[in-house]
Design a protein around this motif. Structure first.
Motif, PDB file in Angstrom:
ATOM      1  N   GLY A   3      40.555  30.061  51.217  1.00 63.54           N
ATOM      2  CA  GLY A   3      39.910  28.793  50.892  1.00 63.54           C
ATOM      3  C   GLY A   3      39.016  28.773  49.674  1.00 63.54           C
ATOM      4  O   GLY A   3      38.402  27.739  49.381  1.00 63.54           O
ATOM      5  N   ALA A   4      38.927  29.878  48.933  1.00 67.21           N
ATOM      6  CA  ALA A   4      38.054  29.911  47.757  1.00 67.21           C
ATOM      7  C   ALA A   4      38.678  29.176  46.576  1.00 67.21           C
ATOM      8  O   ALA A   4      39.896  29.031  46.472  1.00 67.21           O
ATOM      9  CB  ALA A   4      37.755  31.353  47.363  1.00 67.21           C
ATOM     10  N   VAL A   5      37.815  28.733  45.680  1.00 67.57           N
ATOM     11  CA  VAL A   5      38.231  28.115  44.423  1.00 67.57           C
ATOM     12  C   VAL A   5      38.022  29.129  43.310  1.00 67.57           C
ATOM     13  O   VAL A   5      36.962  29.766  43.226  1.00 67.57           O
ATOM     14  CB  VAL A   5      37.414  26.841  44.139  1.00 67.57           C
ATOM     15  CG1 VAL A   5      37.742  26.293  42.752  1.00 67.57           C
ATOM     16  CG2 VAL A   5      37.679  25.790  45.207  1.00 67.57           C
ATOM     17  N   ILE A   6      39.023  29.303  42.468  1.00 74.76           N
ATOM     18  CA  ILE A   6      38.979  30.312  41.408  1.00 74.76           C
ATOM     19  C   ILE A   6      38.634  29.680  40.065  1.00 74.76           C
ATOM     20  O   ILE A   6      39.191  28.652  39.684  1.00 74.76           O
ATOM     21  CB  ILE A   6      40.335  31.040  41.294  1.00 74.76           C
ATOM     22  CG1 ILE A   6      40.691  31.735  42.606  1.00 74.76           C
ATOM     23  CG2 ILE A   6      40.302  32.038  40.130  1.00 74.76           C
ATOM     24  CD1 ILE A   6      39.698  32.778  43.053  1.00 74.76           C
ATOM     25  N   GLU A   7      37.726  30.323  39.354  1.00 80.74           N
ATOM     26  CA  GLU A   7      37.434  29.959  37.962  1.00 80.74           C
ATOM     27  C   GLU A   7      37.669  31.217  37.130  1.00 80.74           C
ATOM     28  O   GLU A   7      36.953  32.201  37.288  1.00 80.74           O
ATOM     29  CB  GLU A   7      35.996  29.473  37.824  1.00 80.74           C
ATOM     30  CG  GLU A   7      35.667  28.895  36.460  1.00 80.74           C
ATOM     31  CD  GLU A   7      34.324  28.181  36.444  1.00 80.74           C
ATOM     32  OE1 GLU A   7      33.748  28.075  35.348  1.00 80.74           O
ATOM     33  OE2 GLU A   7      33.872  27.726  37.515  1.00 80.74           O
ATOM     34  N   ARG A   8      38.673  31.184  36.293  1.00 81.17           N
ATOM     35  CA  ARG A   8      39.110  32.402  35.592  1.00 81.17           C
ATOM     36  C   ARG A   8      38.800  32.347  34.098  1.00 81.17           C
ATOM     37  O   ARG A   8      38.937  31.306  33.453  1.00 81.17           O
ATOM     38  CB  ARG A   8      40.605  32.623  35.805  1.00 81.17           C
ATOM     39  CG  ARG A   8      41.151  33.804  35.018  1.00 81.17           C
ATOM     40  CD  ARG A   8      42.502  34.228  35.463  1.00 81.17           C
ATOM     41  NE  ARG A   8      43.055  35.230  34.563  1.00 81.17           N
ATOM     42  CZ  ARG A   8      43.915  36.166  34.900  1.00 81.17           C
ATOM     43  NH1 ARG A   8      44.364  36.229  36.137  1.00 81.17           N
ATOM     44  NH2 ARG A   8      44.369  37.032  34.020  1.00 81.17           N
ATOM     45  N   TYR A   9      38.424  33.514  33.569  1.00 79.33           N
ATOM     46  CA  TYR A   9      38.159  33.658  32.140  1.00 79.33           C
ATOM     47  C   TYR A   9      38.888  34.895  31.627  1.00 79.33           C
ATOM     48  O   TYR A   9      38.798  35.963  32.220  1.00 79.33           O
ATOM     49  CB  TYR A   9      36.658  33.816  31.876  1.00 79.33           C
ATOM     50  CG  TYR A   9      35.852  32.594  32.242  1.00 79.33           C
ATOM     51  CD1 TYR A   9      35.637  31.572  31.330  1.00 79.33           C
ATOM     52  CD2 TYR A   9      35.318  32.467  33.521  1.00 79.33           C
ATOM     53  CE1 TYR A   9      34.900  30.446  31.673  1.00 79.33           C
ATOM     54  CE2 TYR A   9      34.589  31.346  33.875  1.00 79.33           C
ATOM     55  CZ  TYR A   9      34.383  30.345  32.955  1.00 79.33           C
ATOM     56  OH  TYR A   9      33.662  29.239  33.309  1.00 79.33           O
TER      57      TYR A   9
ATOM     58  N   ALA B 265      42.862  37.156  42.998  1.00 78.57           N
ATOM     59  CA  ALA B 265      42.517  35.735  42.999  1.00 78.57           C
ATOM     60  C   ALA B 265      43.300  34.979  44.070  1.00 78.57           C
ATOM     61  O   ALA B 265      42.758  34.116  44.769  1.00 78.57           O
ATOM     62  CB  ALA B 265      42.781  35.136  41.621  1.00 78.57           C
ATOM     63  N   GLN B 266      44.566  35.308  44.204  1.00 77.71           N
ATOM     64  CA  GLN B 266      45.389  34.664  45.237  1.00 77.71           C
ATOM     65  C   GLN B 266      44.883  35.011  46.634  1.00 77.71           C
ATOM     66  O   GLN B 266      44.918  34.174  47.541  1.00 77.71           O
ATOM     67  CB  GLN B 266      46.848  35.089  45.076  1.00 77.71           C
ATOM     68  CG  GLN B 266      47.512  34.487  43.846  1.00 77.71           C
ATOM     69  CD  GLN B 266      48.894  35.068  43.568  1.00 77.71           C
ATOM     70  OE1 GLN B 266      49.262  36.130  44.106  1.00 77.71           O
ATOM     71  NE2 GLN B 266      49.665  34.404  42.725  1.00 77.71           N
ATOM     72  N   GLY B 267      44.394  36.239  46.793  1.00 80.78           N
ATOM     73  CA  GLY B 267      43.803  36.619  48.068  1.00 80.78           C
ATOM     74  C   GLY B 267      42.581  35.777  48.381  1.00 80.78           C
ATOM     75  O   GLY B 267      42.402  35.314  49.519  1.00 80.78           O
ATOM     76  N   ALA B 268      41.723  35.575  47.374  1.00 84.35           N
ATOM     77  CA  ALA B 268      40.541  34.739  47.570  1.00 84.35           C
ATOM     78  C   ALA B 268      40.937  33.301  47.892  1.00 84.35           C
ATOM     79  O   ALA B 268      40.350  32.653  48.773  1.00 84.35           O
ATOM     80  CB  ALA B 268      39.666  34.794  46.321  1.00 84.35           C
ATOM     81  N   GLU B 269      41.946  32.809  47.197  1.00 79.94           N
ATOM     82  CA  GLU B 269      42.417  31.443  47.454  1.00 79.94           C
ATOM     83  C   GLU B 269      42.996  31.297  48.855  1.00 79.94           C
ATOM     84  O   GLU B 269      42.900  30.234  49.469  1.00 79.94           O
ATOM     85  CB  GLU B 269      43.465  31.044  46.415  1.00 79.94           C
ATOM     86  CG  GLU B 269      42.889  30.796  45.026  1.00 79.94           C
ATOM     87  CD  GLU B 269      43.962  30.485  43.996  1.00 79.94           C
ATOM     88  OE1 GLU B 269      43.733  29.585  43.165  1.00 79.94           O
ATOM     89  OE2 GLU B 269      45.031  31.136  44.026  1.00 79.94           O
ATOM     90  N   SER B 270      43.578  32.369  49.373  1.00 84.96           N
ATOM     91  CA  SER B 270      44.211  32.309  50.691  1.00 84.96           C
ATOM     92  C   SER B 270      43.212  32.054  51.812  1.00 84.96           C
ATOM     93  O   SER B 270      43.604  31.637  52.901  1.00 84.96           O
ATOM     94  CB  SER B 270      44.982  33.606  50.971  1.00 84.96           C
ATOM     95  OG  SER B 270      44.099  34.673  51.279  1.00 84.96           O
TER      96      SER B 270
ATOM     97  N   LEU C 256      47.040  42.490  38.807  1.00 79.28           N
ATOM     98  CA  LEU C 256      46.126  42.827  39.897  1.00 79.28           C
ATOM     99  C   LEU C 256      45.043  41.764  40.058  1.00 79.28           C
ATOM    100  O   LEU C 256      44.672  41.407  41.187  1.00 79.28           O
ATOM    101  CB  LEU C 256      45.496  44.195  39.654  1.00 79.28           C
ATOM    102  CG  LEU C 256      46.438  45.393  39.827  1.00 79.28           C
ATOM    103  CD1 LEU C 256      45.774  46.667  39.330  1.00 79.28           C
ATOM    104  CD2 LEU C 256      46.857  45.545  41.287  1.00 79.28           C
ATOM    105  N   LEU C 257      44.545  41.242  38.958  1.00 77.40           N
ATOM    106  CA  LEU C 257      43.553  40.170  39.031  1.00 77.40           C
ATOM    107  C   LEU C 257      44.154  38.911  39.657  1.00 77.40           C
ATOM    108  O   LEU C 257      43.507  38.234  40.464  1.00 77.40           O
ATOM    109  CB  LEU C 257      43.010  39.847  37.637  1.00 77.40           C
ATOM    110  CG  LEU C 257      41.999  40.831  37.068  1.00 77.40           C
ATOM    111  CD1 LEU C 257      41.691  40.489  35.619  1.00 77.40           C
ATOM    112  CD2 LEU C 257      40.717  40.827  37.888  1.00 77.40           C
ATOM    113  N   THR C 258      45.385  38.606  39.276  1.00 79.68           N
ATOM    114  CA  THR C 258      46.060  37.446  39.849  1.00 79.68           C
ATOM    115  C   THR C 258      46.231  37.611  41.350  1.00 79.68           C
ATOM    116  O   THR C 258      46.004  36.676  42.126  1.00 79.68           O
ATOM    117  CB  THR C 258      47.424  37.232  39.173  1.00 79.68           C
ATOM    118  OG1 THR C 258      47.219  36.962  37.778  1.00 79.68           O
ATOM    119  CG2 THR C 258      48.168  36.060  39.801  1.00 79.68           C
TER     120      THR C 258
END
Length: 211
Positions: free
Chosen positions: A33-39, A26-31, A21-23
């Protein structure tokens, strides 16, 4: 400049429900134009919850946890982010201990104990809090709303998303003690029919947060 979204996984199981679900979020945010920083909290160097040192209550440290450990880079990243996505499974009717440690440090650094200005966070950001659970979707709704209310005040406007009745194992028949509390066929059916829809919703929520 693209927005930076910090994604925090407070679950230990790679490739399972919370992670998926997090992935998707994150893919939605990237779609958009966002940049993801994951921990992934279970893979960080050792850290603790709040140690009640009150260092963050000094003017020079306002809004900044001064405890230095594995959580420091996560908290620093959130402070500079444009959005936050957190996911955790439910363990024993609560979110994980790893989530709680992060949550304590995230919130307490912005709490002033001042009635006039109870929060010193002058840069609120949107947040999405995801919980997975093997219980029904609505069972822990009140708990999640409490988290939402606190995060609204000290982090920024927060959406909550619950995925309940999740699949825990690929093959329930291989457990030493029969897990008669669950219906494995029903779990599998839900995972195949409903969970993909939840991943799509998480994708949409991630995109919404990053716009």
């Amino acid at each position: 400049m693209p927005k930076k979204i910090v994604v925090v996984n407070a679950g230990p199981r790679k490739g399972w429900n919370t992670d998926q679900l997090l992935t998707a979020a994150a893919q939605g945010a990237e779609s958009v134009g966002a940049v993801i920083e994951r921990y992934d909290l279970f893979r960080l160097e050792r850290y603790t919850g709040c140690i009640s040192c009150f260092g963050c209550k000094k003017e020079k440290n306002k809004g900044r946890c001064i405890c230095r450990d594995g959580l420091t880079p996560v908290l620093d990243a959130v402070r500079e982010a444009d959005g936050l996505i957190i996911g955790s499974p439910n363990y024993l009717s609560e979110l994980t201990a790893s989530f709680r440690a992060f949550y304590e440090r995230l919130i307490f650094q912005n709490l002033t104990y001042n009635l006039e200005t109870p929060c010193c966070n002058d840069r609120p950001i949107p947040a999405l809090l995801i919980m997975t659970s093997n219980a029904p979707d609505t069972m822990y709704l009140d708990m999640m709303r409490n988290y939402q209310q606190t995060m609204n005040r000290f982090v920024g406007p927060t959406e909550i998303f619950i995925s309940g009745n999740t699949l825990q194992l690929k093959d329930y028949s291989k457990t030493d003690w029969p897990w008669t509390m669950f219906d494995p066929a029903d779990k599998q059916r839900r995972h195949e029919e409903v969970f993909p829809q939840e991943c799509e919703k998480a994708f949409a929520l991630g995109a919404q947060l990053a716009r």
